[in-house]
Write a protein that holds these residues in place. Structure first.
Motif, PDB file in Angstrom:
ATOM      1  N   MET A   1      37.780  34.593  44.125  1.00  0.00           N
ATOM      2  CA  MET A   1      37.052  35.597  43.369  1.00  0.00           C
ATOM      3  C   MET A   1      35.668  35.756  44.005  1.00  0.00           C
ATOM      4  SD  MET A   1      36.303  35.680  39.253  1.00  0.00           S
ATOM      5  CE  MET A   1      38.006  35.763  38.815  1.00  0.00           C
ATOM      6  N   ASP A   2      35.226  37.010  44.194  1.00  0.00           N
ATOM      7  CA  ASP A   2      33.918  37.220  44.816  1.00  0.00           C
ATOM      8  C   ASP A   2      32.784  36.932  43.824  1.00  0.00           C
ATOM      9  OD1 ASP A   2      34.202  39.547  43.257  1.00  0.00           O
ATOM     10  OD2 ASP A   2      33.052  40.751  44.674  1.00  0.00           O
ATOM     11  N   PHE A   3      31.579  36.871  44.330  1.00  0.00           N
ATOM     12  CA  PHE A   3      30.406  36.465  43.564  1.00  0.00           C
ATOM     13  C   PHE A   3      30.175  37.353  42.332  1.00  0.00           C
ATOM     14  CE2 PHE A   3      25.745  36.684  42.946  1.00  0.00           C
ATOM     15  CZ  PHE A   3      25.527  35.380  42.540  1.00  0.00           C
ATOM     16  N   LYS A   4      30.181  38.661  42.518  1.00  0.00           N
ATOM     17  CA  LYS A   4      29.924  39.582  41.406  1.00  0.00           C
ATOM     18  C   LYS A   4      30.995  39.462  40.329  1.00  0.00           C
ATOM     19  CE  LYS A   4      27.233  42.900  44.016  1.00  0.00           C
ATOM     20  NZ  LYS A   4      27.036  44.265  44.460  1.00  0.00           N
ATOM     21  N   SER A   5      32.231  39.373  40.744  1.00  0.00           N
ATOM     22  CA  SER A   5      33.322  39.239  39.771  1.00  0.00           C
ATOM     23  C   SER A   5      33.197  37.945  38.971  1.00  0.00           C
ATOM     24  CB  SER A   5      34.674  39.263  40.471  1.00  0.00           C
ATOM     25  OG  SER A   5      34.860  40.475  41.139  1.00  0.00           O
ATOM     26  N   GLU A   6      32.779  36.892  39.644  1.00  0.00           N
ATOM     27  CA  GLU A   6      32.610  35.603  38.971  1.00  0.00           C
ATOM     28  C   GLU A   6      31.480  35.666  37.939  1.00  0.00           C
ATOM     29  OE1 GLU A   6      33.491  31.547  38.157  1.00  0.00           O
ATOM     30  OE2 GLU A   6      34.616  33.203  39.047  1.00  0.00           O
TER      31      GLU A   6
END
Length: 155
Positions: A1-6
């Motif tokens: 999962m990418d940073f923004k999604s996390e």
């Protein structure tokens, strides 16, 4: 999962535990500066901001992705955007900039999912005779016609 999604996932998980709070804005810059603006049905306390901050910060590893985080409440200088924000301000005066760039100020008396109702009080020339008369009327304003709405601060 990418940073923004996390970040989105962690914030949403926190908000599920606090149904009285809701997200007004979430900004994540290219340099990983995170700004979270919260509001609540009964306001937002410092502890609410700390809890939201911890929900994100304690579940992210700064060794993997370094970031800065600010969590704050929507202040009186922030425009009202969501029906929940309008609802919590029933009884207060609000200043509204409409989509046609006209301005209206009145007491917020009712809110639903499509519109608000404000009570306008003004003086106008009498319809019959000379002089002026006081007028009180309720005006419905759909959200689609509101460009900006601010709570009026009176001392």
């Amino acid at each position: 999962m990418d940073f923004k999604s996390e970040i989105h996932r962690l914030l949403n998980e926190f908000l599920l535990t606090r149904p009285d709070l809701f997200l007004v804005d979430l900004k994540i810059s290219a340099s990983s500066d995170i700004t979270v603006i919260l509001d609540g049905d009964n306001g937002v306390t410092l502890q609410d901001c700390l809890d939201a901050s911890r929900a994100i910060e304690f579940n992210m590893d700064r060794e993997i992705h370094d970031f800065s985080l600010q969590v704050m409440s929507a202040g009186l200088s922030e425009p009202l955007e969501f029906p929940r924000q309008f609802r919590k301000n029933i009884g207060r005066s609000i200043d509204i900039l409409l989509s046609d760039d006209s301005k209206v100020e009145g007491e917020l008396v009712n809110v639903d999912d499509e519109k608000i109702v404000i009570r306008l009080e003004y003086r106008r020339p009498k319809l019959i005779g000379k002089g002026k008369e006081d007028v009180v009327e309720d005006k419905e304003i759909p959200y689609s016609e509101i460009k900006k709405a601010l709570v009026v601060i009176k001392f």
